[in-house]
Design an enzyme around this catalytic site. Sequence first.
Site, short mmCIF file in Angstrom:
data_model
loop_
_atom_site.label_atom_id
_atom_site.label_comp_id
_atom_site.label_asym_id
_atom_site.label_seq_id
_atom_site.Cartn_x
_atom_site.Cartn_y
_atom_site.Cartn_z
N GLU A 193 0.83 -1.21 0.00
CA GLU A 193 0.00 0.00 0.00
C GLU A 193 0.86 1.26 0.00
O GLU A 193 0.75 2.12 0.88
CB GLU A 193 -0.98 -0.02 1.18
CG GLU A 193 -2.00 -1.14 1.06
CD GLU A 193 -3.13 -1.09 2.09
OE1 GLU A 193 -3.08 -0.24 3.01
OE2 GLU A 193 -4.06 -1.90 1.97
N GLU A 316 -4.96 -8.54 -0.70
CA GLU A 316 -5.79 -8.26 0.47
C GLU A 316 -7.23 -8.11 0.00
O GLU A 316 -7.52 -7.33 -0.90
CB GLU A 316 -5.35 -6.99 1.21
CG GLU A 316 -4.04 -7.14 1.97
CD GLU A 316 -3.73 -5.92 2.84
OE1 GLU A 316 -4.68 -5.24 3.31
OE2 GLU A 316 -2.53 -5.65 3.04
#
Length: 512
Positions: A193, A316
């Site tokens: 991220e 994810e």
Amino acid sequence: MKVKILFALMLGFVFNVQGQETKISFKTAEDAPKISKHIYGHFAEHLGRSIYDGFYVGDTSAIPNKDGVRIDIIEALKEIQIPNLRWPGGCFADTYQWKDGIGPQEDRPTMVNSWWGGVTEDNSFGTHNFLNLCEELGAEPFISANVGSGTVQDFMDWVQYTNHPEGSPMAKLRKENGRDEPWKVKYWGIGNEMWGCGGNMTVEYYANIYKQYSTFMTAGENKDNLYRIAAGASGDDYHWTEVLMKEVPKSLIEAVGLHHYAVIDWENKGPATGYDEEIYFKSMEEALKMDEFVKGHIEVMEKHDPKNEIDLVVDEWGGWYDVEEGTNPGFLYQQNTMRDAMIAGTTLNIFNNHSGRVKMANLAQTVNVLQAVALTEGEKMILTPTYHVFKMYTVHHDAQLLPVEFDSPEYTYNGESLPAISVSASKNETGNTNISLVNIDASAEHKVEIDLEGLDVNNIEAEILKSGKIQDHNTFDNPNKINIAEFKDFKLRKGKLEVSLPPFSVVVLSSK
């Protein structure tokens, strides 16, 4: 709302009349992709009670363990044939200094887990613990490495420590710490991220950082043995994928990541158990966006990679709700209901159906965090509805996709509609056909008719996951309230399979 799921290799035709049976057709296509078992991967972050008190209790614990890892967790994960496990994060990954987690435990420094609850991390579970656990599980380790606060040298050293056989300083250090043979870790995430907790970078900046890390981690004999995953976009940020595909040479990358959670509102996520149908509907609306996002990112990738050399990894995904009352907000502990079974079943069907490009995915997370497959409380462990969906879907691991086309009936609530039915199908090496069906409708049964022409299907066995209320869940006092049961509400006549799907249920049918 009518939704059509169309795959390029589909050979059948389907028609649906509202209120009548949904008709599904599929035929074997020799060049259809294999559904990689790695789509069924999991994720274990140093977060809350995931590692400590989840996986790891220490080798002095009264709870039965192997080298400190709970035996009940090991056995449960083996039962669902866990193919890979991502670690140590998540946001934690980009603060993790791997050398703090090797060597004698009493000598390991501590740190503050600033992302998750501000607790002290004692580094008692480190690289050796994780990689040995993966060996025990028969799962491929997937290490998400520190780019946000680490260095290229740190990364190079970690690759050498885990993979170099001998003759290097890191191989020598590994042997001094009790491991002679390298683990040969293949899957590496280069940061996590990066648009957020990994450093709040622009993709243009990260693309250059990625190339630097990828270049140095593959020096020497490692080049042909590593699978490098670029930290990908969130949701519909197609620009992120566009830049990575355009700027990173194919010689430096094997896959691009993607994250998406079924969150109705990041400021007010709603309860994990005491929700109403409005919240359930919105959760499913967000979960089903995965199909749109996967298609959108694949479209971008195909412009730059028409030969399909770079994979999409959804590392994810899952449902995310408010934490259970009385628990640490930073621990992300939530219960797991039939809503989670619906999210798991539909999402895995999406990945199966896009398995030409989607080669790996990781449910967030394995134990005691977010959409977990197992929850622990002291010596007790329970398996969640999500766990049971993963167990039912093991039939798809490494099987050949059977492309599907159909028009779904509608699940309508308060004037809005979603497709009620989700389907994916496969054929394994022994010739068995497997069909997974999900009905997300909160109140209505839906009937489907599946055309089995050309598949040589005679005997069928089936399983179902269902319950009386969409909010139902397993508890430590009632651990088997929701469990897989035999399913018989189907008929096979003249090559047509007629199936009645109860509300909010998952059904898997397999020829034998």
